[in-house]
Scaffold this motif. Structure first.
Motif, PDB file in Angstrom:
ATOM      1  N   THR A   1       0.847  -1.189   0.000  1.00 65.91           N
ATOM      2  CA  THR A   1       0.000   0.000   0.000  1.00 65.91           C
ATOM      3  C   THR A   1       0.874   1.228   0.000  1.00 65.91           C
ATOM      4  OG1 THR A   1      -0.110  -0.024   2.404  1.00 65.91           O
ATOM      5  CG2 THR A   1      -1.897  -1.133   1.222  1.00 65.91           C
ATOM      6  N   VAL A   2       0.329   2.326  -0.439  1.00 71.30           N
ATOM      7  CA  VAL A   2       1.092   3.557  -0.559  1.00 71.30           C
ATOM      8  C   VAL A   2       0.894   4.396   0.676  1.00 71.30           C
ATOM      9  CG1 VAL A   2       1.447   5.628  -1.901  1.00 71.30           C
ATOM     10  CG2 VAL A   2       0.810   3.500  -3.032  1.00 71.30           C
ATOM     11  N   THR A   3       2.000   4.764   1.315  1.00 72.96           N
ATOM     12  CA  THR A   3       1.912   5.589   2.523  1.00 72.96           C
ATOM     13  C   THR A   3       2.397   6.999   2.281  1.00 72.96           C
ATOM     14  OG1 THR A   3       4.102   4.883   3.217  1.00 72.96           O
ATOM     15  CG2 THR A   3       2.233   3.583   4.009  1.00 72.96           C
ATOM     16  N   THR A   4       2.887   7.248   1.071  1.00 76.14           N
ATOM     17  CA  THR A   4       3.484   8.559   0.826  1.00 76.14           C
ATOM     18  C   THR A   4       2.780   9.350  -0.252  1.00 76.14           C
ATOM     19  OG1 THR A   4       5.012   7.606  -0.767  1.00 76.14           O
ATOM     20  CG2 THR A   4       5.756   7.739   1.529  1.00 76.14           C
ATOM     21  N   THR A   5       1.561   8.967  -0.614  1.00 72.69           N
ATOM     22  CA  THR A   5       0.866   9.685  -1.665  1.00 72.69           C
ATOM     23  C   THR A   5       0.643  11.140  -1.283  1.00 72.69           C
ATOM     24  OG1 THR A   5      -0.252   7.669  -2.344  1.00 72.69           O
ATOM     25  CG2 THR A   5      -1.206   9.746  -3.095  1.00 72.69           C
ATOM     26  N   GLU A   6       0.225  11.366  -0.011  1.00 76.73           N
ATOM     27  CA  GLU A   6       0.026  12.737   0.426  1.00 76.73           C
ATOM     28  C   GLU A   6       1.338  13.495   0.443  1.00 76.73           C
ATOM     29  OE1 GLU A   6      -2.017  13.038   4.058  1.00 76.73           O
ATOM     30  OE2 GLU A   6      -3.830  12.034   3.354  1.00 76.73           O
ATOM     31  N   GLY A   7       2.398  12.816   0.883  1.00 69.53           N
ATOM     32  CA  GLY A   7       3.699  13.474   0.909  1.00 69.53           C
ATOM     33  C   GLY A   7       4.159  13.830  -0.488  1.00 69.53           C
ATOM     34  N   ALA A   8       3.870  12.958  -1.448  1.00 67.97           N
ATOM     35  CA  ALA A   8       4.277  13.231  -2.822  1.00 67.97           C
ATOM     36  C   ALA A   8       3.535  14.409  -3.397  1.00 67.97           C
ATOM     37  CB  ALA A   8       4.036  11.988  -3.684  1.00 67.97           C
ATOM     38  N   ALA A   9       2.382  14.740  -2.813  1.00 66.91           N
ATOM     39  CA  ALA A   9       1.602  15.854  -3.343  1.00 66.91           C
ATOM     40  C   ALA A   9       1.816  17.134  -2.551  1.00 66.91           C
ATOM     41  CB  ALA A   9       0.122  15.480  -3.333  1.00 66.91           C
ATOM     42  N   ASN A  10       2.553  17.063  -1.434  1.00 66.76           N
ATOM     43  CA  ASN A  10       2.619  18.220  -0.547  1.00 66.76           C
ATOM     44  C   ASN A  10       4.018  18.699  -0.225  1.00 66.76           C
ATOM     45  OD1 ASN A  10      -0.188  18.495  -0.231  1.00 66.76           O
ATOM     46  ND2 ASN A  10      -0.213  16.812   1.236  1.00 66.76           N
ATOM     47  N   GLY A  11       5.008  18.320  -1.002  1.00 64.28           N
ATOM     48  CA  GLY A  11       6.304  18.946  -0.823  1.00 64.28           C
ATOM     49  C   GLY A  11       7.423  18.022  -0.441  1.00 64.28           C
ATOM     50  N   GLY A  12       7.169  16.952   0.329  1.00 65.29           N
ATOM     51  CA  GLY A  12       8.250  16.052   0.683  1.00 65.29           C
ATOM     52  C   GLY A  12       8.298  14.905  -0.280  1.00 65.29           C
ATOM     53  N   ASP A  13       7.859  15.140  -1.505  1.00 69.18           N
ATOM     54  CA  ASP A  13       7.574  14.115  -2.485  1.00 69.18           C
ATOM     55  C   ASP A  13       8.746  13.210  -2.803  1.00 69.18           C
ATOM     56  OD1 ASP A  13       8.796  16.270  -4.267  1.00 69.18           O
ATOM     57  OD2 ASP A  13       6.849  17.101  -3.708  1.00 69.18           O
ATOM     58  N   ALA A  14       9.837  13.761  -3.312  1.00 71.06           N
ATOM     59  CA  ALA A  14      10.904  12.918  -3.836  1.00 71.06           C
ATOM     60  C   ALA A  14      11.538  12.050  -2.752  1.00 71.06           C
ATOM     61  CB  ALA A  14      11.971  13.785  -4.499  1.00 71.06           C
ATOM     62  N   ALA A  15      11.885  12.656  -1.626  1.00 70.82           N
ATOM     63  CA  ALA A  15      12.566  11.903  -0.568  1.00 70.82           C
ATOM     64  C   ALA A  15      11.665  10.827  -0.002  1.00 70.82           C
ATOM     65  CB  ALA A  15      13.001  12.864   0.537  1.00 70.82           C
ATOM     66  N   ALA A  16      10.378  11.150   0.221  1.00 69.80           N
ATOM     67  CA  ALA A  16       9.460  10.183   0.812  1.00 69.80           C
ATOM     68  C   ALA A  16       9.155   9.056  -0.161  1.00 69.80           C
ATOM     69  CB  ALA A  16       8.161  10.882   1.231  1.00 69.80           C
ATOM     70  N   ALA A  17       8.919   9.407  -1.436  1.00 66.91           N
ATOM     71  CA  ALA A  17       8.557   8.387  -2.410  1.00 66.91           C
ATOM     72  C   ALA A  17       9.699   7.423  -2.663  1.00 66.91           C
ATOM     73  CB  ALA A  17       8.139   9.053  -3.723  1.00 66.91           C
ATOM     74  N   ALA A  18      10.943   7.925  -2.617  1.00 65.17           N
ATOM     75  CA  ALA A  18      12.090   7.079  -2.912  1.00 65.17           C
ATOM     76  C   ALA A  18      12.289   6.001  -1.861  1.00 65.17           C
ATOM     77  CB  ALA A  18      13.344   7.941  -3.027  1.00 65.17           C
ATOM     78  N   GLU A  19      11.744   6.190  -0.654  1.00 65.16           N
ATOM     79  CA  GLU A  19      11.944   5.237   0.422  1.00 65.16           C
ATOM     80  C   GLU A  19      10.939   4.100   0.371  1.00 65.16           C
ATOM     81  OE1 GLU A  19      11.698   7.532   3.938  1.00 65.16           O
ATOM     82  OE2 GLU A  19      13.572   8.605   3.612  1.00 65.16           O
ATOM     83  N   THR A  20       9.955   4.149  -0.491  1.00 62.01           N
ATOM     84  CA  THR A  20       8.931   3.129  -0.557  1.00 62.01           C
ATOM     85  C   THR A  20       9.009   2.405  -1.890  1.00 62.01           C
ATOM     86  OG1 THR A  20       7.309   4.614  -1.550  1.00 62.01           O
ATOM     87  CG2 THR A  20       7.429   4.567   0.850  1.00 62.01           C
ATOM     88  N   ALA A  21       8.273   1.294  -1.955  1.00 65.13           N
ATOM     89  CA  ALA A  21       8.191   0.585  -3.219  1.00 65.13           C
ATOM     90  C   ALA A  21       7.479   1.460  -4.238  1.00 65.13           C
ATOM     91  CB  ALA A  21       7.429  -0.723  -3.012  1.00 65.13           C
TER      92      ALA A  21
END
Length: 224
Positions: free
Chosen positions: A53-73
């Motif tokens: 499941t995706v836990t960083t969708t909100e982060g990807a849309a609100n500014g911490g996108d690249a760093a947060a998304a890179a840590e997940t599948a």
């Protein structure tokens, strides 16, 4: 540059504060672009399990996108969030719309049972797919493209994506409720065209789209 004199526009670009802000925005854009392409490569190189499941969708849309998304599948949801963020800033790059359509279709097709699935044989698989869309979220795509067209009413790519979304949704099913809903959506599209044409009656993109909508409405049994 719409609504601005060329000399004033160029003079504003030469201001140090403006140049610094534009430089910072360009760096952010390049960072998001690199992350988007990296996530897409990872997604198709090693597809994540259905249980992820995706836990960083909100982060990807609100500014911490690249760093947060890179840590997940990698996931199509993260890619959709990234494309929405980037297209909301600049609706013109066609490759971003291509990736968005690719991810939308990927999600819909992955939610459909394969030929090897049988009813009741895989309850866990059913639970995993329950959160995936079985049809296109037409309202979300219309909302995004409307926002993009407000930024640039003559964006070829945004108008094309709006057409694609309408056709894809229209072909999703054939029951009476769906057709009635489709007619209502198309009538709203004509109202949207009227609003854009009030702002600029020479917008041939909008006239082209209006003819397209009238054609779809005719196939639904409606009339202009």
């Amino acid at each position: 540059m719409h609504g601005q004199k060329r000399a004033e526009y160029k003079a504003r670009l030469l201001q140090p504060d403006t140049r610094a802000k534009l430089g910072s925005k360009a760096q952010q854009w390049n960072h998001l672009s690199e992350e988007l392409l990296k996530q897409r490569r990872r997604l198709f190189a090693s597809p994540p399990p259905l249980s992820d499941t995706v836990t960083t969708t909100e982060g990807a849309a609100n500014g911490g996108d690249a760093a947060a998304a890179a840590e997940t599948a990698p996931s199509p949801e993260v890619l959709l969030a990234l494309t929405e963020k980037m297209l909301s800033v600049n609706p013109d790059p066609s490759h971003l719309w291509n990736i968005r359509r690719e991810m939308l279709v990927y999600l819909i097709q992955s939610s459909q049972p394969s030929a090897f699935d049988t009813a009741g044989d895989n309850q866990e698989g059913d639970d995993n797919n329950s959160s995936k869309p079985s049809t296109l979220d037409i309202e979300a795509e219309l909302k995004l493209t409307a926002h993009c067209l407000q930024r640039n009413p003559k964006s070829y790519s945004a108008w094309f994506h709006r057409k694609w979304a309408l056709v894809y949704f229209m072909n999703g099913t054939s029951n009476q409720e769906h057709w009635a809903n489709m007619k209502s959506i198309l009538q709203s599209e004509l109202e949207l065209c009227a609003q854009f044409l009030q702002l600029d009656e020479r917008n041939f993109h909008c006239w082209n789209f209006r003819r397209f909508v009238v054609g779809l409405l005719g196939s639904c049994g409606g009339s202009d």
